[in-house]
Design an enzyme around this catalytic site. Sequence first.
Site, PDB file in Angstrom:
ATOM      1  N   ALA A 161       0.835  -1.195   0.000  1.00 22.49           N
ATOM      2  CA  ALA A 161       0.000   0.000   0.000  1.00 22.49           C
ATOM      3  C   ALA A 161       0.870   1.245   0.000  1.00 22.49           C
ATOM      4  O   ALA A 161       2.094   1.152  -0.123  1.00 22.49           O
ATOM      5  CB  ALA A 161      -0.922  -0.011   1.218  1.00 22.49           C
ATOM      6  N   ASN A 162       0.265   2.413   0.111  1.00 26.88           N
ATOM      7  CA  ASN A 162       1.021   3.669   0.252  1.00 26.88           C
ATOM      8  C   ASN A 162       0.288   4.587   1.224  1.00 26.88           C
ATOM      9  O   ASN A 162      -0.776   4.240   1.719  1.00 26.88           O
ATOM     10  CB  ASN A 162       1.247   4.323  -1.117  1.00 26.88           C
ATOM     11  CG  ASN A 162      -0.055   4.742  -1.766  1.00 26.88           C
ATOM     12  OD1 ASN A 162      -0.751   5.618  -1.278  1.00 26.88           O
ATOM     13  ND2 ASN A 162      -0.402   4.081  -2.866  1.00 26.88           N
ATOM     14  N   ARG A 163       0.875   5.738   1.495  1.00 32.96           N
ATOM     15  CA  ARG A 163       0.386   6.603   2.576  1.00 32.96           C
ATOM     16  C   ARG A 163      -0.722   7.569   2.179  1.00 32.96           C
ATOM     17  O   ARG A 163      -1.070   8.457   2.953  1.00 32.96           O
ATOM     18  CB  ARG A 163       1.547   7.419   3.152  1.00 32.96           C
ATOM     19  CG  ARG A 163       2.577   6.586   3.838  1.00 32.96           C
ATOM     20  CD  ARG A 163       3.596   7.466   4.552  1.00 32.96           C
ATOM     21  NE  ARG A 163       4.745   6.694   4.971  1.00 32.96           N
ATOM     22  CZ  ARG A 163       4.768   5.897   6.038  1.00 32.96           C
ATOM     23  NH1 ARG A 163       3.692   5.800   6.812  1.00 32.96           N
ATOM     24  NH2 ARG A 163       5.844   5.221   6.337  1.00 32.96           N
ATOM     25  N   SER A 164      -1.292   7.438   0.980  1.00 38.14           N
ATOM     26  CA  SER A 164      -2.359   8.359   0.581  1.00 38.14           C
ATOM     27  C   SER A 164      -3.548   8.252   1.534  1.00 38.14           C
ATOM     28  O   SER A 164      -3.997   7.158   1.869  1.00 38.14           O
ATOM     29  CB  SER A 164      -2.811   8.024  -0.840  1.00 38.14           C
ATOM     30  OG  SER A 164      -3.983   8.740  -1.146  1.00 38.14           O
ATOM     31  N   ALA A 196      -3.656   7.719  -5.503  1.00 38.73           N
ATOM     32  CA  ALA A 196      -2.251   7.313  -5.508  1.00 38.73           C
ATOM     33  C   ALA A 196      -2.227   5.826  -5.856  1.00 38.73           C
ATOM     34  O   ALA A 196      -2.180   4.953  -4.980  1.00 38.73           O
ATOM     35  CB  ALA A 196      -1.610   7.572  -4.152  1.00 38.73           C
TER      36      ALA A 196
END
Length: 217
Positions: free
Chosen positions: A29-32, A95
Amino acid sequence: PEAGPLAGRHALVTSGPTHEPIDPVRYIANRSSGKQGHAIAAALARLGARVTLVAGPVTLPDPPGVTTLHVETAREMLAACEAALPADIAVMAAAVADWRVAREATQKLKKEPGAEAPSLTMALNPDILATISRHARRPSLVIGFAAETEQVVEHAIAKRARKGCDWILANDVSGDVMGGDANRIHLVTDSGVEDWPEMAKAEVAARLAARIAAALG
Ligand code: C5P
């Protein structure tokens, strides 16, 4: 039907991260946070647009007056976007993960005593913004984002051409923009670059929605 300058228009918005599964219990995942994309969906609805928001996994509530479709992966996000066409406006604020794990394990990967750590082979995800920009049913106004940590405007100008979109909202994410409440935008269009002052994500959304309404007349 809503009144307002965008009455009768359909807007497609993506927001949030995507989750790319490794196995049934793990993902990349990512931090969006989805704050900017969700705020844009709400702002377009306030101007009277019918809004379809395709949201990755976020902890935010669905914006009022917006049809929100929940997806997990980039491929699901693309499918939901294509199914939502035709649209007059597309704002791709998600994102999206650039890569997914090439082959998702159907069972949880096991840590065997003495065994080495596994390697993950990655595959390229589809580019949703580029796909929608070159789609047979391309919305008349397609807008993307460029989160950069250096040479923000130069990279955004190149990205606008590469993706085939009309506008790019470029922002410097070297600070704490991701997950934060404020944003500093450079709007890249075919007629040049506009530098907006730092403002709250909700204000960025309102300003963008007003610009979109003006552009569509
Ligand atoms: O290439 P990059 O990720 O920097 O481009 C950012 C823009 O492209 C954003 O508008 C983002 O929503 C969109 N994008 C996308 N699908 C991808 C990657 C990025 O729609 N797979």
